[in-house]
Design a protein around this motif. Structure first.
Motif, PDB file in Angstrom:
ATOM      1  N   LYS A  78       0.918  -1.076   0.103  1.00 48.19           N
ATOM      2  CA  LYS A  78      -0.059   0.028   0.007  1.00 48.19           C
ATOM      3  C   LYS A  78       0.868   1.329  -0.149  1.00 48.19           C
ATOM      4  N   ARG A  79       2.239   1.172   0.400  1.00 48.50           N
ATOM      5  CA  ARG A  79       3.083   2.251   0.417  1.00 48.50           C
ATOM      6  C   ARG A  79       4.242   2.019  -0.746  1.00 48.50           C
ATOM      7  N   PRO A  80       4.758   2.865  -1.041  1.00 45.68           N
ATOM      8  CA  PRO A  80       5.971   2.541  -1.932  1.00 45.68           C
ATOM      9  C   PRO A  80       7.036   1.876  -1.309  1.00 45.68           C
ATOM     10  N   GLY A  81       7.713   1.123  -2.347  1.00 39.80           N
ATOM     11  CA  GLY A  81       8.725   0.233  -1.632  1.00 39.80           C
ATOM     12  C   GLY A  81       8.509  -1.260  -2.096  1.00 39.80           C
ATOM     13  N   LYS A  82       9.489  -1.949  -1.481  1.00 42.14           N
ATOM     14  CA  LYS A  82       9.500  -3.349  -2.082  1.00 42.14           C
ATOM     15  C   LYS A  82       7.963  -4.177  -1.868  1.00 42.14           C
ATOM     16  N   PRO A  83       7.675  -4.781  -3.095  1.00 41.58           N
ATOM     17  CA  PRO A  83       6.499  -5.516  -2.818  1.00 41.58           C
ATOM     18  C   PRO A  83       6.622  -6.677  -1.740  1.00 41.58           C
ATOM     19  N   SER A  84       5.424  -7.284  -1.129  1.00 44.80           N
ATOM     20  CA  SER A  84       5.174  -7.975  -0.241  1.00 44.80           C
ATOM     21  C   SER A  84       5.159  -9.270  -0.737  1.00 44.80           C
ATOM     22  N   THR A  85       5.910 -10.221   0.052  1.00 44.96           N
ATOM     23  CA  THR A  85       5.622 -11.583  -0.356  1.00 44.96           C
ATOM     24  C   THR A  85       4.086 -12.325   0.219  1.00 44.96           C
ATOM     25  N   LEU A  86       3.498 -13.086  -0.606  1.00 45.89           N
ATOM     26  CA  LEU A  86       2.389 -13.609  -0.230  1.00 45.89           C
ATOM     27  C   LEU A  86       2.699 -15.066   0.299  1.00 45.89           C
ATOM     28  N   VAL A  87       1.950 -15.155   1.317  1.00 44.38           N
ATOM     29  CA  VAL A  87       2.091 -16.778   1.906  1.00 44.38           C
ATOM     30  C   VAL A  87       0.579 -17.473   1.798  1.00 44.38           C
ATOM     31  N   ASP A  88       0.826 -18.623   1.445  1.00 46.40           N
ATOM     32  CA  ASP A  88      -0.642 -19.392   1.485  1.00 46.40           C
ATOM     33  C   ASP A  88      -0.499 -20.813   2.045  1.00 46.40           C
ATOM     34  N   LEU A  89      -1.432 -21.472   2.467  1.00 50.98           N
ATOM     35  CA  LEU A  89      -1.432 -22.823   2.597  1.00 50.98           C
ATOM     36  C   LEU A  89      -0.799 -23.714   1.599  1.00 50.98           C
ATOM     37  N   ASN A  90      -0.052 -24.724   1.847  1.00 48.80           N
ATOM     38  CA  ASN A  90       0.553 -25.382   0.828  1.00 48.80           C
ATOM     39  C   ASN A  90      -0.592 -26.155   0.100  1.00 48.80           C
ATOM     40  N   ARG A  91      -1.529 -25.710  -0.498  1.00 49.65           N
ATOM     41  CA  ARG A  91      -2.525 -26.487  -1.029  1.00 49.65           C
ATOM     42  C   ARG A  91      -2.138 -27.503  -2.047  1.00 49.65           C
ATOM     43  N   PRO A  92      -1.229 -27.187  -2.994  1.00 50.62           N
ATOM     44  CA  PRO A  92      -0.705 -28.403  -3.985  1.00 50.62           C
ATOM     45  C   PRO A  92      -0.174 -29.652  -3.261  1.00 50.62           C
TER      46      PRO A  92
END
Ligand code: ZN
Length: 295
Positions: A78-92
């Motif tokens: 939402k602010r300028p800078g490095k994009p944030s990494t998304l985390v999810d359940l290990n669905r596969p």
């Protein structure tokens, strides 16, 4: 943020931070939040769980190490800078196994993905087993399912008839002659996989609440070999004193009735409206109006 899952109703699972909440609780809270909301950044996870960002980072690191979660990409912050990494359940990369012990037919098991989609189903052979024989039949069925599962299994869920504690101990299940049987420990020791055991009607209402048409306040009445009932209020499953909430099957309706129930009493609701009772009445040619009145 994207989510691969449909909209689910979610049970109220509280928040973290209380001193009594251990690390396992917080790990579970992170997993439940991802299951409910789909992929999130660590910052969004902190906001959603009420945990600090430092704590969330530590928990995610452990879950990554366990392969319970994966990093799925980045999103612009939402602010300028490095994009944030998304985390999810290990669905596969993970599966769960569900087992239904409540049916008229032999035990049933299914391999499912983390979104509850059934990928493969299994049934045990034979029927009518009780005591240790019934437990052995269940373990054989699980062996068969596990042998077919190509990826690690995150956990096993079992719906059992009868009264079941929050530790997965079956206090009483007339169908199998189980009394104070620690089914959860027996399965965990045999498989090495984290296991949850719940009353079958409670499983049914959780499924309906999560994937079906349920609301935050609902009752589900289940007619099968027995009569069961699950209750949810304020998005919370009601377990009741003695873990017997909704156990209607052995309420005595007809004191003058002579039909003996599996519990040893006479006139229980189960002897009137369970499926075997209805089939028996039909086979004996009981008049329909009399049956209607009974049901
Ligand atoms: Zn009874």
């Amino acid at each position: 943020m994207t989510s691969p899952r449909k909209d689910w109703n979610v049970l109220s699972h509280g928040s973290a931070i209380l001193p009594s909440h251990g690390r396992e609780h917080n790990l579970s809270l992170v997993l439940q939040t991802l299951a409910d909301q789909g992929a999130l950044s660590r910052a969004d996870l902190a906001r959603a769980t009420g945990l600090t960002r430092v704590t969330v980072s530590e928990l995610v690191a452990e879950l990554l190490h366990r392969s319970h979660v994966i990093e799925t990409g980045t999103q612009e912050g939402k602010r300028p800078g490095k994009p944030s990494t998304l985390v999810d359940l290990n669905r596969p990369g993970l599966r769960i196994i569900g087992v239904d012990l409540s049916g008229i037919i032999p035990f049933r098991a299914a391999i499912m993905d983390l979104d509850g989609v059934i990928l493969q189903s299994f049934s045990s052979q034979g029927r009518g087993a009780t005591g240790q024989d019934a437990a052995d039949q269940l373990l054989e069925l699980l062996d068969t399912a596990l042998a077919q599962c190509q990826v690690p299994v995150l956990g096993i869920g079992i719906g059992s008839p009868g009264v079941v504690t929050d530790k997965g101990i079956v206090l009483s299940a007339e169908k199998f002659g189980w009394r104070d049987y620690d089914l959860c420990s027996a399965v965990e020791q045999a498989t090495g996989i984290s296991t949850h055991v719940l009353n079958d009607a409670d499983c049914a209402i959780l499924a309906e609440h999560t994937f079906g048409q349920g609301s935050g306040h609902m009752i589900l009445l289940r007619l099968g070999r027995g009569v069961g009932c699950g209750v949810i209020t304020h998005n919370t499953l009601v377990r009741g004193a003695g873990f017997a909430a909704g156990e209607l099957g052995h309420v005595r309706l007809h004191a003058q009735d002579t039909a003996e129930c599996g519990c040893g009493n006479i006139g229980c609701l189960e002897t009137c409206i369970s499926l075997p009772a209805i089939w028996k009445a039909l086979s004996e040619g009981q008049p329909k109006d009399q049956l209607d009145q009974q049901v």
